[in-house]
Write an enzyme that holds these catalytic residues in place. Structure first.
Site, PDB file in Angstrom:
ATOM      1  N   SER A  48     -70.320 -16.761   9.160  1.00  7.10           N
ATOM      2  CA  SER A  48     -71.635 -16.957   9.949  1.00  7.10           C
ATOM      3  C   SER A  48     -72.036 -18.359  10.252  1.00  7.10           C
ATOM      4  CB  SER A  48     -72.670 -16.181   8.961  1.00  7.10           C
ATOM      5  OG  SER A  48     -73.768 -16.079   9.651  1.00  7.10           O
ATOM      6  N   GLU A  49     -72.351 -18.829  11.226  1.00  8.42           N
ATOM      7  CA  GLU A  49     -72.597 -20.073  11.465  1.00  8.42           C
ATOM      8  C   GLU A  49     -73.492 -20.853  10.662  1.00  8.42           C
ATOM      9  OE1 GLU A  49     -75.278 -20.255  15.481  1.00  8.42           O
ATOM     10  OE2 GLU A  49     -73.686 -18.937  15.686  1.00  8.42           O
ATOM     11  N   ASN A  50     -74.618 -20.001   9.958  1.00  8.82           N
ATOM     12  CA  ASN A  50     -75.525 -20.642   9.278  1.00  8.82           C
ATOM     13  C   ASN A  50     -75.002 -21.109   7.892  1.00  8.82           C
ATOM     14  OD1 ASN A  50     -75.415 -17.613   9.143  1.00  8.82           O
ATOM     15  ND2 ASN A  50     -77.211 -17.853   7.653  1.00  8.82           N
ATOM     16  N   SER A  89     -69.768 -25.553   8.528  1.00  6.37           N
ATOM     17  CA  SER A  89     -69.554 -24.299   9.573  1.00  6.37           C
ATOM     18  C   SER A  89     -69.193 -24.655  10.711  1.00  6.37           C
ATOM     19  CB  SER A  89     -71.140 -23.714   9.392  1.00  6.37           C
ATOM     20  OG  SER A  89     -71.002 -22.502  10.104  1.00  6.37           O
TER      21      SER A  89
END
Length: 214
Positions: A48-50, A89
Site C-alpha cells: 500500500s503506497e501509504n 514506499s
C-alpha cells in the site's frame, strides 16, 4: 446486479490474476476489494503506497484504526508485514519492485493509455501515486465498471487528462476481460449474463475477439 455486487464480481476476477510470490499494489476504491478474494492457496504480499507491505483484507474483528489502506479504509496487517515511510514506499514503486498494480480508471483507450485522476473543471485531490504506479509496476491491471452512466469508458482515444501512456496490460470489468496488446484490444472473456454483442456495444474502442474466447 447492484453496484456492490458488480464491484465484487470485478474484484473476484482480478484476484484470479494474482500469482504466488508476487508483490501487488491495490489502488484506491474498487481495487482495494481484491484483497478480500485472493484464494487461500495463493500467497502474495500486498503493498500500500501509504507505507505497508503485508496488508491483509478488511478485518471482521480486532479492528486497529491506525492500519488503513491507501484509500483510508480500515485494513489488517498479516504476520511478517511491515510499516515504513512514504519515501521507502515510493522507492519500492519507482525501483521496479512491484509485480502488479491494480488501479481504477475513468478511461482506457485502445493503445493502453489511461486517464484515472481527474475530470476537467471538477475538484480533485490530485494524482496521488497513480503516475508512479503506472510506470513502475511490471504489470498494470485496470479494474473498473465497463461504462459510466451508459457512456463507454473503453475508448478509441482518451479525451481526459492522461495519467500514463501505453501503460495498461489488462482490463477487467463486470462484462469481461480485455488484454491490451500492440495489435489492439483482445476480448478474451465474456462474463456470465452477457454476450459478445453486449460487450462490443458497450465499448467505443475496436475489439478483437480472441481465438479461445471464453
Amino acid at each position: 446486479m447492484d453496484k456492490a455486487q458488480l464491484q465484487e464480481r470485478i474484484a473476484k476476477r482480478v484476484a484470479m490474476e494474482l500469482k504466488d510470490g508476487q508483490l501487488v499494489n491495490l489502488g484506491i476504491g474498487l481495487p482495494t476489494k481484491v484483497s478480500n478474494f485472493i484464494p487461500e492457496d495463493v500467497k502474495v504480499m500486498l503493498h500500500s503506497e501509504n507505507g505497508f507491505v503485508g496488508l491483509g483484507g478488511t478485518p471482521k474483528e480486532n479492528i486497529d484504526p491506525t492500519i488503513v489502506n491507501a484509500g483510508g479504509q480500515v485494513a489488517s496487517i498479516l504476520p511478517g508485514g511491515c510499516f515504513f515511510d512514504s519515501a521507502t514506499s515510493f522507492g519500492i514503486i519507482r525501483g521496479g519492485h512491484l509485480d502488479v498494480t491494480v488501479l481504477g480508471a475513468l478511461q482506457v483507450d485502445q493503445v493502453g493509455n489511461i486517464a484515472n485522476y481527474m475530470i476537467p473543471k471538477k475538484m480533485v485531490p490530485g494524482m496521488g501515486g497513480a503516475m508512479d504506479l503506472l510506470t513502475g509496476a511490471k504489470k498494470v491491471i485496470v479494474a473498473m465498471e465497463h461504462t459510466a452512466k451508459g457512456v463507454a469508458k473503453i475508448v478509441k482515444q482518451c479525451n481526459l487528462p492522461l495519467s500514463a501512456q501505453n501503460a495498461v496490460d489488462l482490463i477487467v470489468t463486470e462484462m469481461g476481460v480485455i488484454e491490451v496488446q500492440k495489435g489492439g484490444l483482445i476480448l478474451t472473456e465474456v462474463a456470465e449474463g452477457f454476450c459478445v454483442d453486449d460487450v462490443v456495444n458497450a465499448t467505443e474502442a475496436d475489439l478483437i475477439l480472441a481465438d479461445g474466447l471464453r
